[in-house]
Design a protein around this motif. Structure first.
Motif, short mmCIF file in Angstrom:
data_model
loop_
_atom_site.label_atom_id
_atom_site.label_comp_id
_atom_site.label_asym_id
_atom_site.label_seq_id
_atom_site.Cartn_x
_atom_site.Cartn_y
_atom_site.Cartn_z
N SER A 95 70.64 28.63 54.89
CA SER A 95 70.93 30.07 54.84
C SER A 95 71.68 29.22 53.51
N ARG A 96 71.24 29.72 51.73
CA ARG A 96 72.65 29.63 50.87
C ARG A 96 73.69 29.07 50.58
N PHE A 97 74.14 30.09 51.44
CA PHE A 97 75.48 30.53 51.43
C PHE A 97 76.37 29.73 53.07
N LYS A 98 75.12 28.99 53.11
CA LYS A 98 75.97 28.40 54.48
C LYS A 98 77.01 26.92 53.96
N VAL A 99 78.62 26.78 54.27
CA VAL A 99 79.66 25.90 54.33
C VAL A 99 79.93 25.18 55.00
N THR A 100 79.99 23.95 55.02
CA THR A 100 79.90 22.83 55.86
C THR A 100 81.33 21.92 54.77
N LYS A 101 82.00 22.23 53.45
CA LYS A 101 82.82 21.75 53.09
C LYS A 101 84.20 22.65 53.13
N ALA A 102 85.37 21.86 53.49
CA ALA A 102 86.42 22.55 52.41
C ALA A 102 86.93 20.94 51.37
N VAL A 103 88.42 21.83 50.38
CA VAL A 103 88.48 21.84 49.73
C VAL A 103 90.22 21.55 50.18
N ILE A 104 90.81 20.81 50.11
CA ILE A 104 92.32 21.01 49.88
C ILE A 104 93.02 20.40 48.75
N PRO A 105 93.00 20.68 47.49
CA PRO A 105 94.01 20.27 46.64
C PRO A 105 95.69 20.18 47.02
N VAL A 106 96.34 19.19 47.28
CA VAL A 106 97.70 18.71 47.72
C VAL A 106 98.23 17.48 46.56
N ALA A 107 97.95 17.71 45.40
CA ALA A 107 98.47 16.87 44.16
C ALA A 107 99.43 17.94 43.95
N GLY A 108 100.72 18.59 44.50
CA GLY A 108 102.12 19.39 43.83
C GLY A 108 103.37 18.54 44.20
N LEU A 109 103.74 18.49 43.63
CA LEU A 109 105.44 17.71 43.23
C LEU A 109 106.17 17.84 44.94
N GLY A 110 105.82 19.12 45.03
CA GLY A 110 106.54 19.33 46.14
C GLY A 110 108.19 19.97 46.02
N THR A 111 108.38 20.19 44.42
CA THR A 111 109.80 19.96 43.58
C THR A 111 111.17 21.09 44.83
N ARG A 112 110.54 22.19 45.39
CA ARG A 112 111.20 22.99 46.10
C ARG A 112 112.14 22.44 47.19
N LEU A 167 112.95 19.20 47.05
CA LEU A 167 113.98 17.70 47.19
C LEU A 167 115.16 17.92 47.41
N PRO A 168 115.88 16.90 48.14
CA PRO A 168 114.83 15.62 48.14
C PRO A 168 114.22 14.62 48.94
N ALA A 169 113.86 16.34 50.37
CA ALA A 169 113.12 15.88 51.27
C ALA A 169 111.95 14.64 50.89
N THR A 170 111.05 15.47 49.60
CA THR A 170 110.02 15.44 48.89
C THR A 170 110.03 14.14 47.68
N LYS A 171 111.56 13.65 47.86
CA LYS A 171 111.24 12.69 46.35
C LYS A 171 110.10 11.43 46.97
N ALA A 172 110.02 10.55 48.30
CA ALA A 172 109.11 9.83 48.71
C ALA A 172 108.34 10.32 49.55
N MET A 173 107.75 11.28 49.91
CA MET A 173 106.80 11.60 50.38
C MET A 173 106.35 12.98 50.41
N PRO A 174 105.24 13.01 50.29
CA PRO A 174 104.64 14.02 50.39
C PRO A 174 104.83 14.91 51.27
N LYS A 175 105.34 16.90 50.43
CA LYS A 175 105.74 17.68 50.75
C LYS A 175 104.21 18.04 51.83
N GLU A 176 103.50 17.92 52.01
CA GLU A 176 102.41 18.27 53.35
C GLU A 176 102.61 17.45 54.45
#
Ligand code: G1P
Length: 297
Positions: free
Chosen positions: A2-19, A21-30
């Motif tokens: 089907s034209r609308f069959k989905v096979t791909k997912a997008v996950i944005p993970v570029a956020g800074l995780g300021t909420r 801090l300091p746990a996310t100073k050197a490590m991604p919040k994810e």
């Protein structure tokens, strides 16, 4: 297919995780763990469970740990193999074998809409699912599979909505709907990004799950910076809702299950406890301790 069959997912993970801090100073919040798995693994598992094994992460600086988590660690595997520790070996391999993960960098952090636009080349002309890395949906309350079904049968953009306390709506995209829900699905006629509580048109919040048609990229390219000077996905969806001939309209699937905002400290603790009490290994002990602790406070 089907034209609308989905096979791909997008996950944005570029956020800074300021909420966080300091746990996310050197490590991604994810990479913060919910019990023994990083948040991002729950999100990728959700995509895979819904049948989406092609995952594109839109990353930023400081995110190498994410790529490493989904890669092989030959030394560790070898070490566990030598010891015959098959349980731990399986845990280590699980994230490596989970999905086909691709990465693209966001570059300038110009908002969620901008991050989504970075997926254009990878997605090309197909519909795709978008999962925000901060939101964890409890695997016992499936949501994405229902959204994919609605998209495939209608060809419209689909967003997940959840009723929130009116004092919290300023933290979310907020939906205006037309008519009543049918099988938990509503027609969205308007969207506002993070309205003031007393100006919000409803208490229906957009939570971080979307199934989008590829035409959304064209709309995003035309979308001017909105709230906070950022290119807002909510504004692009508003344009789609108002002009369904261009990119399909927008439907909302109302979610009533358990969702954790792992970008929020209190919600993070709640998520740990909710998941913990049902775990085979620690659930019973945690429940007993919680009863005791409840008498102490
Ligand atoms: C983003 C979206 C917002 C949505 C929220 C869900 O905001 O812009 O519309 O309601 O995710 O988590 P953020 O929380 O990234 O600021």
């Amino acid at each position: 297919m089907s034209r609308f069959k989905v096979t791909k997912a997008v996950i944005p993970v570029a956020g800074l995780g300021t909420r966080f801090l300091p746990a996310t100073k050197a490590m991604p919040k994810e990479m913060l763990p919910l019990i023994d798995k990083p948040v991002i693994q729950y999100v990728v598992e959700e995509a895979v469970t819904a049948g989406l094994e092609d995952v594109l992460m839109v990353t930023g600086r400081n995110k190498n740990a994410l790529e490493n988590h989904f890669d092989r660690v030959a030394e560790l595997e070898h070490n566990l193999e030598q010891k015959g520790d098959t349980d731990r070996l399986a845990k280590v391999m699980a994230s490596t074998d989970l999905a086909n993960i691709h990465y693209v960098r966001q570059g300038d952090p110009k908002g969620l809409g901008h991050a989504v636009l970075r997926a254009k080349a990878h997605i090309a002309e197909h519909s795709f699912a978008l999962l925000l890395g901060d939101d964890v949906i409890d695997a016992r309350d499936p949501l994405l599979s229902k959204m994919l079904e609605v998209h495939e049968s209608t060809g419209e953009n689909v967003v997940a909505l959840m009723e929130v306390d009116p004092t919290q709506i300023h933290l979310y995209g907020c939906a205006v709907i037309d008519g009543d829900a049918k099988d938990g699905v509503v027609r969205i006629t308007g969207l506002v990004e993070k309205p003031k509580n007393d100006e919000a048109p409803s208490n229906l919040a957009v939570i971080g799950r979307y199934v989008l048609r590829p035409e959304i990229f064209d709309i995003l390219e035309d979308t001017k910076p909105g709230r906070g000077g950022e290119i807002q996905l909510t504004d692009a969806l508003m344009a789609a809702a108002q002009n369904p001939d261009r990119a399909g309209g927008v439907l909302g699937v109302i979610f009533k299950g358990r969702r954790y905002d792992t970008g929020d400290k209190l919600d993070f603790i709640k998520a740990t406890l909710r998941l913990g009490v049902d775990r085979e290994d620690i659930g019973q002990d945690l429940r007993a301790w919680l009863h005791e602790f409840n008498n102490e406070i």
